[in-house]
Design an enzyme around this catalytic site. Structure first.
Site, PDB file in Angstrom:
ATOM      1  N   LYS A   1       0.833  -1.217   0.000  1.00 49.86           N
ATOM      2  CA  LYS A   1       0.000   0.000   0.000  1.00 49.86           C
ATOM      3  C   LYS A   1       0.863   1.260   0.000  1.00 49.86           C
ATOM      4  O   LYS A   1       0.661   2.161  -0.804  1.00 49.86           O
ATOM      5  CB  LYS A   1      -0.937   0.016   1.233  1.00 49.86           C
ATOM      6  CG  LYS A   1      -1.865  -1.191   1.320  1.00 49.86           C
ATOM      7  CD  LYS A   1      -2.778  -1.111   2.538  1.00 49.86           C
ATOM      8  CE  LYS A   1      -2.050  -1.135   3.876  1.00 49.86           C
ATOM      9  NZ  LYS A   1      -1.347  -2.418   4.153  1.00 49.86           N
TER      10      LYS A   1
ATOM     11  N   ARG B   1      -9.776   0.387   8.793  1.00 48.90           N
ATOM     12  CA  ARG B   1      -9.296  -0.968   9.083  1.00 48.90           C
ATOM     13  C   ARG B   1     -10.327  -1.791   9.824  1.00 48.90           C
ATOM     14  O   ARG B   1     -10.083  -2.966  10.112  1.00 48.90           O
ATOM     15  CB  ARG B   1      -8.048  -0.868   9.944  1.00 48.90           C
ATOM     16  CG  ARG B   1      -6.725  -1.135   9.224  1.00 48.90           C
ATOM     17  CD  ARG B   1      -5.634  -0.940  10.253  1.00 48.90           C
ATOM     18  NE  ARG B   1      -4.399  -1.585   9.941  1.00 48.90           N
ATOM     19  CZ  ARG B   1      -3.389  -1.007   9.314  1.00 48.90           C
ATOM     20  NH1 ARG B   1      -3.497   0.215   8.844  1.00 48.90           N
ATOM     21  NH2 ARG B   1      -2.269  -1.662   9.137  1.00 48.90           N
TER      22      ARG B   1
ATOM     23  N   ARG C   1      11.500  -5.465   5.334  1.00 52.54           N
ATOM     24  CA  ARG C   1      11.206  -4.050   5.037  1.00 52.54           C
ATOM     25  C   ARG C   1      12.153  -3.119   5.785  1.00 52.54           C
ATOM     26  O   ARG C   1      12.476  -3.352   6.949  1.00 52.54           O
ATOM     27  CB  ARG C   1       9.762  -3.717   5.434  1.00 52.54           C
ATOM     28  CG  ARG C   1       9.452  -2.221   5.339  1.00 52.54           C
ATOM     29  CD  ARG C   1       7.994  -1.920   5.260  1.00 52.54           C
ATOM     30  NE  ARG C   1       7.232  -2.353   6.429  1.00 52.54           N
ATOM     31  CZ  ARG C   1       5.911  -2.267   6.522  1.00 52.54           C
ATOM     32  NH1 ARG C   1       5.198  -1.776   5.512  1.00 52.54           N
ATOM     33  NH2 ARG C   1       5.295  -2.675   7.604  1.00 52.54           N
TER      34      ARG C   1
ATOM     35  N   ARG D   1      11.230  -1.213  11.308  1.00 57.39           N
ATOM     36  CA  ARG D   1      10.140  -0.862  12.231  1.00 57.39           C
ATOM     37  C   ARG D   1      10.058  -1.866  13.379  1.00 57.39           C
ATOM     38  O   ARG D   1      10.242  -3.060  13.187  1.00 57.39           O
ATOM     39  CB  ARG D   1       8.808  -0.847  11.462  1.00 57.39           C
ATOM     40  CG  ARG D   1       8.513   0.494  10.824  1.00 57.39           C
ATOM     41  CD  ARG D   1       7.347   0.446   9.878  1.00 57.39           C
ATOM     42  NE  ARG D   1       6.151  -0.205  10.434  1.00 57.39           N
ATOM     43  CZ  ARG D   1       4.994  -0.279   9.790  1.00 57.39           C
ATOM     44  NH1 ARG D   1       4.860   0.271   8.591  1.00 57.39           N
ATOM     45  NH2 ARG D   1       3.957  -0.886  10.332  1.00 57.39           N
TER      46      ARG D   1
ATOM     47  N   ARG E   1      -0.402  -9.230  13.485  1.00 57.19           N
ATOM     48  CA  ARG E   1      -1.004  -8.244  12.566  1.00 57.19           C
ATOM     49  C   ARG E   1      -1.776  -8.938  11.443  1.00 57.19           C
ATOM     50  O   ARG E   1      -2.816  -8.447  10.995  1.00 57.19           O
ATOM     51  CB  ARG E   1       0.077  -7.332  11.992  1.00 57.19           C
ATOM     52  CG  ARG E   1       0.540  -6.286  13.012  1.00 57.19           C
ATOM     53  CD  ARG E   1       1.920  -5.776  12.712  1.00 57.19           C
ATOM     54  NE  ARG E   1       2.003  -5.007  11.487  1.00 57.19           N
ATOM     55  CZ  ARG E   1       3.128  -4.832  10.795  1.00 57.19           C
ATOM     56  NH1 ARG E   1       4.258  -5.373  11.197  1.00 57.19           N
ATOM     57  NH2 ARG E   1       3.114  -4.109   9.702  1.00 57.19           N
TER      58      ARG E   1
HETATM   59  P1  ADP Z   1       2.169  -1.861   3.272  1.00 60.65           P
HETATM   60  O1  ADP Z   1       2.185  -0.351   3.251  1.00 60.65           O
HETATM   61  O2  ADP Z   1       0.986  -2.433   2.575  1.00 60.65           O
HETATM   62  O3  ADP Z   1       2.376  -2.436   4.633  1.00 60.65           O
HETATM   63  P2  ADP Z   1       4.762  -1.610   1.907  1.00 60.65           P
HETATM   64  O4  ADP Z   1       4.451  -0.770   0.723  1.00 60.65           O
HETATM   65  O5  ADP Z   1       5.482  -0.979   3.040  1.00 60.65           O
HETATM   66  O6  ADP Z   1       3.422  -2.342   2.417  1.00 60.65           O
HETATM   67  O7  ADP Z   1       5.589  -2.882   1.390  1.00 60.65           O
HETATM   68  C1  ADP Z   1       6.067  -3.861   2.306  1.00 60.65           C
HETATM   69  C2  ADP Z   1       7.467  -4.310   1.885  1.00 60.65           C
HETATM   70  O8  ADP Z   1       7.380  -5.044   0.666  1.00 60.65           O
HETATM   71  C3  ADP Z   1       8.452  -3.184   1.628  1.00 60.65           C
HETATM   72  O9  ADP Z   1       9.718  -3.591   2.071  1.00 60.65           O
HETATM   73  C4  ADP Z   1       8.425  -3.007   0.104  1.00 60.65           C
HETATM   74  O10 ADP Z   1       9.667  -2.552  -0.385  1.00 60.65           O
HETATM   75  C5  ADP Z   1       8.142  -4.418  -0.371  1.00 60.65           C
HETATM   76  N1  ADP Z   1       7.316  -4.479  -1.587  1.00 60.65           N
HETATM   77  C6  ADP Z   1       6.312  -3.635  -1.965  1.00 60.65           C
HETATM   78  N2  ADP Z   1       5.773  -4.014  -3.132  1.00 60.65           N
HETATM   79  C7  ADP Z   1       6.440  -5.153  -3.511  1.00 60.65           C
HETATM   80  C8  ADP Z   1       6.345  -6.035  -4.648  1.00 60.65           C
HETATM   81  N3  ADP Z   1       5.455  -5.841  -5.626  1.00 60.65           N
HETATM   82  N4  ADP Z   1       7.188  -7.092  -4.675  1.00 60.65           N
HETATM   83  C9  ADP Z   1       8.099  -7.312  -3.687  1.00 60.65           C
HETATM   84  N5  ADP Z   1       8.224  -6.518  -2.607  1.00 60.65           N
HETATM   85  C10 ADP Z   1       7.407  -5.449  -2.513  1.00 60.65           C
HETATM   86  P1  ADP Z   2       1.012  -1.947   7.798  1.00 65.80           P
HETATM   87  O1  ADP Z   2       2.360  -2.002   7.228  1.00 65.80           O
HETATM   88  O2  ADP Z   2       0.671  -3.072   8.715  1.00 65.80           O
HETATM   89  O3  ADP Z   2      -0.039  -1.730   6.798  1.00 65.80           O
HETATM   90  P2  ADP Z   2       0.584   0.611   9.174  1.00 65.80           P
HETATM   91  O4  ADP Z   2       1.752   1.503   9.142  1.00 65.80           O
HETATM   92  O5  ADP Z   2      -0.592   0.931   8.332  1.00 65.80           O
HETATM   93  O6  ADP Z   2       1.141  -0.826   8.876  1.00 65.80           O
HETATM   94  O7  ADP Z   2       0.072   0.438  10.669  1.00 65.80           O
HETATM   95  C1  ADP Z   2       0.948   0.150  11.731  1.00 65.80           C
HETATM   96  C2  ADP Z   2       0.159   0.024  13.017  1.00 65.80           C
HETATM   97  O8  ADP Z   2      -0.498   1.282  13.298  1.00 65.80           O
HETATM   98  C3  ADP Z   2      -0.975  -0.999  12.992  1.00 65.80           C
HETATM   99  O9  ADP Z   2      -0.528  -2.297  13.315  1.00 65.80           O
HETATM  100  C4  ADP Z   2      -1.913  -0.433  14.062  1.00 65.80           C
HETATM  101  O10 ADP Z   2      -1.444  -0.701  15.371  1.00 65.80           O
HETATM  102  C5  ADP Z   2      -1.794   1.080  13.831  1.00 65.80           C
HETATM  103  N1  ADP Z   2      -2.801   1.588  12.871  1.00 65.80           N
HETATM  104  C6  ADP Z   2      -2.557   2.141  11.656  1.00 65.80           C
HETATM  105  N2  ADP Z   2      -3.710   2.463  11.054  1.00 65.80           N
HETATM  106  C7  ADP Z   2      -4.711   2.106  11.884  1.00 65.80           C
HETATM  107  C8  ADP Z   2      -6.138   2.153  11.828  1.00 65.80           C
HETATM  108  N3  ADP Z   2      -6.770   2.641  10.759  1.00 65.80           N
HETATM  109  N4  ADP Z   2      -6.828   1.659  12.897  1.00 65.80           N
HETATM  110  C9  ADP Z   2      -6.205   1.175  13.968  1.00 65.80           C
HETATM  111  N5  ADP Z   2      -4.886   1.078  14.085  1.00 65.80           N
HETATM  112  C10 ADP Z   2      -4.125   1.553  13.065  1.00 65.80           C
END
Ligand code: ADP
Ligand code: ADP
Ligand code: ZN
Length: 213
Positions: free
Chosen positions: A13, A88, A127, A160, A171
């Site tokens: 995302k 969420r 990541r 992180r 998660r």
């Molecule tokens: P989210 O925001 O949904 O938690 P991220 O965008 O942070 O996910 O991506 C999670 C990890 O996966 C990061 O280390 C990112 O560089 C990697 N990643 C994102 N898209 C891809 C993909 N299409 N293939 C492989 N790795 C990916």
């Molecule tokens: P992810 O890579 O899991 O998509 P985020 O950065 O979106 O991670 O979220 C990290 C943490 O922040 C979640 O595990 C949760 O504890 C909190 N968080 C983020 N967005 C929300 C939400 N919309 N509702 C509740 N908790 C949230």
């Protein structure tokens, strides 16, 4: 254009959002980024949020709903926005619908990025995130040019606190029980655009822009 990026932790995302910001010139609103900034600053919000985030649980609905309500009223959201990591839970989605009704606006597309759990664990544990600009990298799948250093701003990359196997497992469970029901919620509204999230980052991006055009 008003978008929601939906998908499990690690689906990509944030990665896709950063590319979409440039293409569509709309802000990315990441509740995770906002909460992490509050934790870093040691605010009251940050102190409360941290205990949930460290366990891989969701921060209470009332807290995140308040954050988003305030953010959506900022002038840069007038021409559109991307919600990344919100809503969420079903109560968050209902609250969002209420807010948007008051603002006379609505969500156009819910981009639902699909990735299997085995791949998600690999992505999350590898990541790396920039301390300065928040850019995301992956030690294997999207490595920075220089280890530990952000390509975009030269900032320090860190892992992180919640990207360890134990917290990731919780998660993923939280996603299945509390967030997956949103897919049906938005299907009922006819807004879900499913995207196969496995493949090159650029390839996934092409799939996303295709469904948005
Ligand atoms: P989210 O925001 O949904 O938690 P991220 O965008 O942070 O996910 O991506 C999670 C990890 O996966 C990061 O280390 C990112 O560089 C990697 N990643 C994102 N898209 C891809 C993909 N299409 N293939 C492989 N790795 C990916
Ligand atoms: P992810 O890579 O899991 O998509 P985020 O950065 O979106 O991670 O979220 C990290 C943490 O922040 C979640 O595990 C949760 O504890 C909190 N968080 C983020 N967005 C929300 C939400 N919309 N509702 C509740 N908790 C949230
Ligand atoms: Zn950076």
């Amino acid at each position: 254009m008003n978008l929601i990026l939906l998908g499990p932790p690690g689906a990509g995302k944030g990665t896709q959002a950063k590319m979409l910001v440039e293409t569509y010139q709309i802000p990315q609103i990441s509740t995770g980024d906002i909460l992490r900034a509050a934790v870093k600053d040691g605010t009251t919000l940050g102190k409360e949020a941290r205990s949930y985030m460290d366990k891989g649980q969701l921060v209470p609905d009332s807290v995140v709903i308040g954050i988003v309500e305030e953010r959506l009223q900022q002038p840069d959201c007038k021409t559109g926005y991307m919600l990344d990591g919100f809503p969420r839970t079903v109560p968050q989605a209902e609250a969002l619908d209420g807010m948007l009704q008051n603002l006379g606006s609505e969500i156009d597309h819910v981009v639902s990025i699909e990735v299997d759990n085995e791949e998600l664990v690999k992505r999350l544990t590898g990541r790396r995130t920039c301390r300065e600009c928040g850019a995301g990298f992956h030690v294997m799948f999207d490595p920075p040019k220089q280890e530990g250093v952000c390509d975009k701003c030269g900032g320090e990359l860190y892992q992180r606190d919640d990207d360890n196997v134990e917290t990731v497992t919780s998660r993923l469970q939280v996603y299945e029980s509390q967030t997956m029901p949103l897919i049906d919620y938005y299907k009922t509204q006819g807004k879900v655009r499913p995207i196969e999230g496995v493949g090159e980052i650029k390839e996934v991006f092409n799939r996303v822009t295709q469904v948005l055009s």
